[in-house]
Design an enzyme around this catalytic site. Structure first.
Site, PDB file in Angstrom:
ATOM      1  N   HIS A 112      35.767  36.219  37.929  1.00 27.08           N
ATOM      2  CA  HIS A 112      36.322  36.061  39.275  1.00 27.08           C
ATOM      3  C   HIS A 112      37.584  35.198  39.197  1.00 27.08           C
ATOM      4  CE1 HIS A 112      36.323  36.008  43.607  1.00 27.08           C
ATOM      5  NE2 HIS A 112      36.556  34.712  43.557  1.00 27.08           N
ATOM      6  N   VAL A 147      27.328  36.992  46.684  1.00 26.94           N
ATOM      7  CA  VAL A 147      28.588  37.494  46.124  1.00 26.94           C
ATOM      8  C   VAL A 147      29.361  36.338  45.482  1.00 26.94           C
ATOM      9  CG1 VAL A 147      30.781  38.611  46.689  1.00 26.94           C
ATOM     10  CG2 VAL A 147      28.680  39.310  47.839  1.00 26.94           C
TER      11      VAL A 147
HETATM   12  C1  GAR Z   1      40.775  40.412  37.858  1.00 29.69           C
HETATM   13  O1  GAR Z   1      41.700  39.460  38.303  1.00 29.69           O
HETATM   14  C2  GAR Z   1      39.359  39.971  38.162  1.00 29.69           C
HETATM   15  O2  GAR Z   1      39.175  38.596  38.061  1.00 29.69           O
HETATM   16  C3  GAR Z   1      39.207  40.440  39.585  1.00 29.69           C
HETATM   17  O3  GAR Z   1      39.827  41.699  39.615  1.00 29.69           O
HETATM   18  C4  GAR Z   1      40.895  41.705  38.667  1.00 29.69           C
HETATM   19  C5  GAR Z   1      40.742  42.921  37.785  1.00 29.69           C
HETATM   20  O4  GAR Z   1      41.826  43.075  36.928  1.00 29.69           O
HETATM   21  N1  GAR Z   1      37.825  40.492  39.968  1.00 29.69           N
HETATM   22  C6  GAR Z   1      37.378  40.154  41.173  1.00 29.69           C
HETATM   23  O5  GAR Z   1      38.103  39.793  42.071  1.00 29.69           O
HETATM   24  C7  GAR Z   1      35.868  40.272  41.359  1.00 29.69           C
HETATM   25  N2  GAR Z   1      35.426  39.421  42.407  1.00 29.69           N
HETATM   26  P1  GAR Z   1      41.732  44.036  35.680  1.00 29.69           P
HETATM   27  O6  GAR Z   1      41.255  45.389  36.228  1.00 29.69           O
HETATM   28  O7  GAR Z   1      43.127  44.123  35.156  1.00 29.69           O
HETATM   29  O8  GAR Z   1      40.774  43.450  34.705  1.00 29.69           O
END
Ligand code: GAR
Length: 220
Positions: A112, A147
């Protein structure tokens, strides 16, 4: 250094760009960690699917939009079919139904983009700016019913500069994410993070291990 306990069968769940997925796969390969990637599963057609296939990892879409109400059951069936030891939620933007998935929560870890418990949910970088917070970062944590909750496995932080925007923060935090997610998987493989009382827990003596290996990753 990492001393392995066992071979892990890993499933990666994604929803978008897949940069964390790539960092996990490449780090496991570079250090020859005993990991088999069973598949990459996405809830929508996305960049990560092609990227996984380019890395010779099977990838499949369980299409949330098309499946509608049956999506979560189909996803559960797919995961159970693969029967993984560890499920990495790498930018997987779905709130899992606890009635269906609670038994699998103990084998899931999530990344996260904030220093949890601060800034659960979406738009973390903008909210950090709006709230004038001076330190920001990323968290890898065990999954539980709430969550973006569950015991923390690893965190890394950066100072927030007056010149930062949500985009500069997103870039800086993503760099941290690409270190701490693979590192957390290494910690599981080496028994520094163990499954206990149905969630992943850091062992009491794991702090020096995390520091040493974080430095090692950074220096490469
Ligand atoms: C990342 O920044 C991850 O931390 C976030 O989505 C992005 C995915 O990037 N996740 C969340 O917000 C989950 N709560 P990526 O597809 O390039 O790995």
């Amino acid at each position: 250094m990492i001393h392995y306990l066992k071979k892990y069968r890993v499933l990666i769940l994604v929803s978008g760009r897949g940069s964390n997925m790539i960092s996990i796969i490449e780090t496991c390969r570079r250090f020859e960690w005993p990991v088999t990637f069973l598949s990459v599963i996405s809830d929508r057609p996305c960049e990560a699917i092609a990227k996984a296939r380019n890395l010779s990892i099977p990838a499949e879409v369980v299409n949330r939009e098309k499946l509608g109400k049956t999506f979560q059951t189909e996803l559960l069936n797919k995961i159970n079919y693969h029967n993984p030891d560890l499920i990495a939620l790498a930018g997987f933007m779905v709130i899992l139904d606890a009635n269906l998935f609670s038994e699998l929560f103990d084998s899931m870890i999530n990344i996260h983009p904030s220093l949890l418990p601060m800034f659960k949910g979406l738009n973390t970088h903008q909210r950090v700016i709006d709230e004038n917070v001076s330190v920001h970062g990323a968290t890898v944590h065990s999954v539980s019913q709430g969550v973006d909750e569950g015991p923390i496995i690893c965190q890394a932080s950066i100072p927030v500069m007056p010149s930062d925007t949500k985009d500069t923060l997103a870039k800086k935090v993503l760099v941290l994410e690409h270190f701490i997610f693979p590192l957390s998987i290494g910690a599981v493989l080496s028994g520094k993070v163990i499954r206990e009382e149905n969630v992943w827990h850091r062992k009491d003596n794991c702090e020096p291990w995390f520091k040493e290996n974080f430095k090692l990753f950074y220096e490469i």
